[in-house]
Motif scaffolding. Structure first.
Motif, PDB file in Angstrom:
ATOM      1  N   GLY A   1      23.644  43.442  -4.426  1.00 47.78           N
ATOM      2  CA  GLY A   1      22.936  43.567  -3.173  1.00 47.78           C
ATOM      3  C   GLY A   1      21.491  43.174  -3.320  1.00 47.78           C
ATOM      4  O   GLY A   1      20.997  42.909  -4.423  1.00 47.78           O
TER       5      GLY A   1
ATOM      6  N   THR B   1      23.838  45.573 -11.198  1.00 51.28           N
ATOM      7  CA  THR B   1      23.805  46.078  -9.839  1.00 51.28           C
ATOM      8  C   THR B   1      24.014  44.926  -8.872  1.00 51.28           C
ATOM      9  O   THR B   1      24.033  43.762  -9.254  1.00 51.28           O
ATOM     10  CB  THR B   1      22.459  46.764  -9.551  1.00 51.28           C
ATOM     11  OG1 THR B   1      21.403  45.841  -9.848  1.00 51.28           O
ATOM     12  CG2 THR B   1      22.289  48.004 -10.411  1.00 51.28           C
TER      13      THR B   1
ATOM     14  N   ARG C   1      21.938  49.088  -5.638  1.00 52.12           N
ATOM     15  CA  ARG C   1      21.059  47.922  -5.478  1.00 52.12           C
ATOM     16  C   ARG C   1      20.069  47.870  -6.633  1.00 52.12           C
ATOM     17  O   ARG C   1      19.584  48.915  -7.096  1.00 52.12           O
ATOM     18  CB  ARG C   1      20.311  48.005  -4.152  1.00 52.12           C
ATOM     19  CG  ARG C   1      21.206  47.873  -2.939  1.00 52.12           C
ATOM     20  CD  ARG C   1      20.456  48.198  -1.662  1.00 52.12           C
ATOM     21  NE  ARG C   1      19.304  47.320  -1.449  1.00 52.12           N
ATOM     22  CZ  ARG C   1      18.473  47.452  -0.410  1.00 52.12           C
ATOM     23  NH1 ARG C   1      18.639  48.420   0.468  1.00 52.12           N
ATOM     24  NH2 ARG C   1      17.456  46.614  -0.272  1.00 52.12           N
TER      25      ARG C   1
ATOM     26  N   ASN D   1      18.056  50.248 -13.567  1.00 50.42           N
ATOM     27  CA  ASN D   1      19.087  49.279 -13.218  1.00 50.42           C
ATOM     28  C   ASN D   1      20.315  49.394 -14.107  1.00 50.42           C
ATOM     29  O   ASN D   1      21.452  49.227 -13.648  1.00 50.42           O
ATOM     30  CB  ASN D   1      18.516  47.869 -13.268  1.00 50.42           C
ATOM     31  CG  ASN D   1      17.609  47.578 -12.088  1.00 50.42           C
ATOM     32  OD1 ASN D   1      17.723  48.204 -11.042  1.00 50.42           O
ATOM     33  ND2 ASN D   1      16.699  46.633 -12.260  1.00 50.42           N
TER      34      ASN D   1
END
Length: 370
Positions: free
Chosen positions: A15, A13, A58, A50
């Motif tokens: 950010g 992921t 994110r 995730n």
């Protein structure tokens, strides 16, 4: 113990991370084994979230704080986590610590999904900011009382330590037994040694003794004393709070720790998701996962769904629970209002009464479901 945010699966992921504050008893006098299982479930779910893309791209991360079962430490951890900007709070096993955390989270406007604490009065007043996965004590302990009555126990004794949790449990048992003409004798373990408690039991002639005390002590010493007292050869020992669930119980007591019924919150059979998570938890823990580990996993599963649907700003996630409908490891999770309970409550957690099989102490026998 303060740990940095968990990076599990974050490489998939991008950010800034969406952070969740995680509360667990990781040092004494907290029940460390329960805390370890709870954290394993939380961390595994973060990894899975995730690997599935995180929260709208994110990564999700845990910021872990050790409560050590201390209410003041739990409240201070909530203050710190709020300052750090976590989107929500998760976890906690001990009711007294969870109650302090819930009160502080509510005051700060921080969503808190309590994983494992069962005390009915988790907050002093109704709130939309706090929800809970574990069944309230009033439900679980009444199911346990019904099991005892079904087995013919109408005269029981409770060996209790001073605590709002144990006092609440004793009150629930008294109420349930009084309706059936039963009696409950209370043994104050802050004043009695295990040997003195055995003397009281021999005089009272109770047919069951319930351990409303901490683990490992004085629970282990009390079990050993009762098992070795010939006057009490026929008495049943019970532990509604779940002390025999963990491997350390069997390691401490061996055969003496079997045939002691306790409450746990698992279905009779896990579905495909639960079975997959069980395998992963067993690998992570290097032992069979307890129901507490599944509670941890389900907590993150719910919070991830809330954060995806409501966003990560606290003001937008302050009261998300009525719209939740998420598949957890132990069934579909939805929240409702339960009479007498001030927080949003999962309305369908499974409840079992089980014990360790004397012939195979690592195997659990299901004795009753509710």
């Amino acid at each position: 113990m303060n740990t940095p945010p968990s990076p599990s699966g974050a490489e998939r992921t991008g950010g800034p991370a969406v952070r969740i504050g995680a509360l667990a008893p990781l040092t004494r006098p907290g029940w460390v084994e329960a805390g370890r299982h709870l954290l394993a479930g939380l961390e595994l779910a973060v990894r899975d979230v995730n690997e599935a893309g995180g929260i709208t791209g994110r990564p999700l991360a845990l910021v872990v704080r050790d409560t050590a079962a201390d209410p003041r430490r739990a409240a201070a951890a909530v203050d710190e986590l709020a300052r750090l900007g976590v989107a929500a709070l998760a976890g906690e096993y001990h009711s007294v610590a969870a109650r302090a955390a819930a009160a502080r989270a509510d005051a700060l406007g921080l969503p808190f999904l309590c994983s494992s604490a069962v005390l009915d009065a988790l907050t002093g007043h109704p709130t939309e900011r706090v929800a809970r996965l574990a069944p309230p004590q009033s439900r679980g302990w009444r199911i346990y009382a019904d099991f005892l009555l079904r087995e013919g126990h109408t005269r029981i004794a409770v060996a209790a330590e001073p605590s709002v949790y144990w006092a609440s449990g004793t009150r629930l048992l008294r109420e349930r037994f009084a309706r059936r003409g039963g009696t409950v004798l209370e043994l104050d373990m802050s004043a009695l040694s295990p040997a003195a408690a055995c003397d009281e039991l021999a005089v009272d002639r109770a047919t069951a003794l319930l351990l409303l005390v901490g683990h490992p002590e004085p629970a282990v010493a009390l079990v050993e004393s009762v098992r070795r007292d010939r006057r009490l050869a026929e008495i049943m020992i019970g532990a509604p709070a779940g002390q025999p669930e963990f491997a350390s119980w069997a390691a401490s007591l061996g055969g003496d720790g079997t045939a002691i019924p306790f409450l746990r919150y698992l279905p009779e059979r896990l579905g495909p998701l639960g079975a997959r998570v069980e395998t992963a938890l067993r690998e992570r823990l290097a032992e069979a996962p307890s129901f507490v580990a599944f509670e941890g996993y389900d907590t993150i599963t719910v919070l991830a769904d809330v954060l995806r649907s409501h966003g990560v700003e606290r003001t937008r996630t302050a009261a998300p629970w009525p719209g939740v409908a998420v598949e957890g490891t132990r069934g579909w999770i939805r929240f409702s209002r339960v009479p007498g309970i001030g927080v949003r409550q999962w309305d369908g957690p499974p409840v079992q009464v089980v014990d360790r099989d004397p012939a195979e102490p690592d195997r659990f026998r299901i004795l009753h479901t509710g």
